[in-house]
Scaffold this motif. Sequence first.
Motif, short mmCIF file in Angstrom:
data_model
loop_
_atom_site.label_atom_id
_atom_site.label_comp_id
_atom_site.label_asym_id
_atom_site.label_seq_id
_atom_site.Cartn_x
_atom_site.Cartn_y
_atom_site.Cartn_z
N PRO A 239 0.82 -1.22 0.00
CA PRO A 239 0.00 0.00 0.00
C PRO A 239 0.85 1.27 0.00
O PRO A 239 0.31 2.36 -0.17
CB PRO A 239 -0.80 -0.12 1.31
CG PRO A 239 0.07 -0.94 2.20
CD PRO A 239 0.78 -1.91 1.31
N PHE A 240 2.16 1.13 0.19
CA PHE A 240 3.05 2.30 0.27
C PHE A 240 3.74 2.49 -1.09
O PHE A 240 4.49 1.63 -1.52
CB PHE A 240 4.08 2.12 1.37
CG PHE A 240 3.47 1.78 2.70
CD1 PHE A 240 2.94 2.78 3.51
CD2 PHE A 240 3.38 0.48 3.15
CE1 PHE A 240 2.36 2.49 4.73
CE2 PHE A 240 2.81 0.16 4.36
CZ PHE A 240 2.29 1.17 5.16
N LYS A 241 3.45 3.59 -1.75
CA LYS A 241 3.95 3.81 -3.10
C LYS A 241 4.81 5.07 -3.17
O LYS A 241 4.54 6.06 -2.49
CB LYS A 241 2.78 3.98 -4.08
CG LYS A 241 1.73 2.89 -4.02
CD LYS A 241 2.24 1.56 -4.53
CE LYS A 241 1.12 0.52 -4.57
NZ LYS A 241 1.60 -0.81 -4.96
N VAL A 242 5.84 4.99 -4.02
CA VAL A 242 6.52 6.23 -4.39
C VAL A 242 5.65 6.91 -5.45
O VAL A 242 4.85 6.27 -6.13
CB VAL A 242 7.93 5.96 -4.95
CG1 VAL A 242 8.83 5.37 -3.88
CG2 VAL A 242 7.88 5.05 -6.17
N ARG A 243 5.78 8.23 -5.55
CA ARG A 243 4.97 9.00 -6.50
C ARG A 243 5.89 9.85 -7.37
O ARG A 243 6.88 10.40 -6.90
CB ARG A 243 3.99 9.91 -5.75
CG ARG A 243 3.17 9.17 -4.75
CD ARG A 243 2.11 9.96 -4.04
NE ARG A 243 2.30 11.36 -3.85
CZ ARG A 243 2.91 11.93 -2.80
NH1 ARG A 243 3.44 11.17 -1.83
NH2 ARG A 243 3.01 13.23 -2.69
N GLU A 244 5.55 9.93 -8.63
CA GLU A 244 6.30 10.77 -9.56
C GLU A 244 5.51 12.05 -9.82
O GLU A 244 4.36 11.99 -10.27
CB GLU A 244 6.57 10.03 -10.87
CG GLU A 244 7.50 10.79 -11.80
CD GLU A 244 7.89 9.99 -13.02
OE1 GLU A 244 9.01 9.43 -13.03
OE2 GLU A 244 7.06 9.90 -13.96
N LEU A 245 6.11 13.19 -9.50
CA LEU A 245 5.46 14.48 -9.66
C LEU A 245 6.14 15.26 -10.78
O LEU A 245 7.36 15.49 -10.74
CB LEU A 245 5.54 15.30 -8.37
CG LEU A 245 5.16 14.60 -7.06
CD1 LEU A 245 5.34 15.55 -5.88
CD2 LEU A 245 3.74 14.06 -7.12
N HIS A 246 5.37 15.66 -11.78
CA HIS A 246 5.92 16.48 -12.87
C HIS A 246 5.40 17.91 -12.71
O HIS A 246 4.20 18.16 -12.75
CB HIS A 246 5.54 15.92 -14.23
CG HIS A 246 6.15 16.68 -15.38
ND1 HIS A 246 7.51 16.70 -15.60
CD2 HIS A 246 5.59 17.47 -16.33
CE1 HIS A 246 7.78 17.45 -16.65
NE2 HIS A 246 6.62 17.92 -17.11
N LEU A 247 6.33 18.84 -12.50
CA LEU A 247 5.98 20.23 -12.25
C LEU A 247 6.44 21.11 -13.40
O LEU A 247 7.59 21.01 -13.85
CB LEU A 247 6.63 20.75 -10.96
CG LEU A 247 6.09 20.29 -9.60
CD1 LEU A 247 6.32 18.80 -9.38
CD2 LEU A 247 6.76 21.08 -8.48
N VAL A 248 5.55 21.98 -13.87
CA VAL A 248 5.91 23.01 -14.84
C VAL A 248 5.82 24.35 -14.13
O VAL A 248 4.77 24.71 -13.59
CB VAL A 248 4.98 22.98 -16.07
CG1 VAL A 248 5.34 24.10 -17.04
CG2 VAL A 248 5.06 21.63 -16.77
#
Length: 337
Positions: A239-248
């Motif tokens: 249930p524990f996930k890394v997350r990829e965040l794409h910021l502009v």
Amino acid sequence: KFEFNPKVGIDNPALTLTEDTDGEGMGEPRFYLLTKDNTETFGFCLHEELGCRGHVIRQIELGGVAQRRGLQDGDRLLQVNGHFVDHMDHLRVVQKIKASRNQVLLAVLDGDSYEAAKALGRDLSQMLPDDIRPRLCHVTRDKSGFGFSVSCPEGTKGTFQLSVLQDGPADRAGVPPGSWLLELNGDSVKSYSHTQLTKKLKQSGNKVTLLVASSAVEEFYRLRGLRVTAALADTSWLPFKVRELHLVKGPAGYGFLLKEDDCSSGGVGQFLWDVDAGLPAEQAGMKEGDRVLAVNGESIEGLDHEQTVHRIRAREDQVTLLVIDPAGDEFYHSVGL
């Protein structure tokens, strides 16, 4: 050419997987479980070369463990920790090896056999087993219990097979029926008696984390004399996930602050705070307290605050961050990952 240069200590020889190759004299994939400490590298370079297909093993350290155990100059890398990589971008493959930290399982094919297989139009992934990864599963007890029972041959230690209740907590957490238990809450069960294991389960409260292997996966490692560890596990069921965040970047910037602080797992890390409402960071899903693991696809392990900021600013108007929340960070540390 992109070179990756790690040295390795190998505890086990590489053994081959028996396959019908359809090609006279064509070799078989060889598997190497490479382990090292923090002061070592893995002892070879991974090249991408003009006129030479695949990810090529080069510059094996003379007299080093990798050379002594059989890794050959010109071998082609097919798998990293059970992931087929022949079709992947070279830099991504290098990052997979680096992300393995101190232990990595490689599958390679000698250069001549690789070129022969390519010439025949063979699907190289078919030369490899479908799945050689154990599973890491996090099970939450309900009113019926954890949803599994444990059997153990009388008078033995460390050999535990799980019977899984259909649609019970263990089944929902991804524990395969009939799988073998290898670790409980990050600790090996190799020396446990059935009584000791039962006691440990009761002490776990309402949640347990299991490292398990199906019969096929357990046999794969056992026949090759390879030790199964959580570092090789499929974590997709957790249930524990890394997350990829794409910021502009917007007119007011990204809308967050990066701060260096102590990690719950020890050492220091780079954390995200003061996430401004309505700005790109919040819109991308950033949460206060997230820890940064990678910037633009490259791990920041070992980098200080200034170096991390430099990585974030390397691209003027956008950045991609790999992050994990505090609960996930603490969990992975608790199971030795």
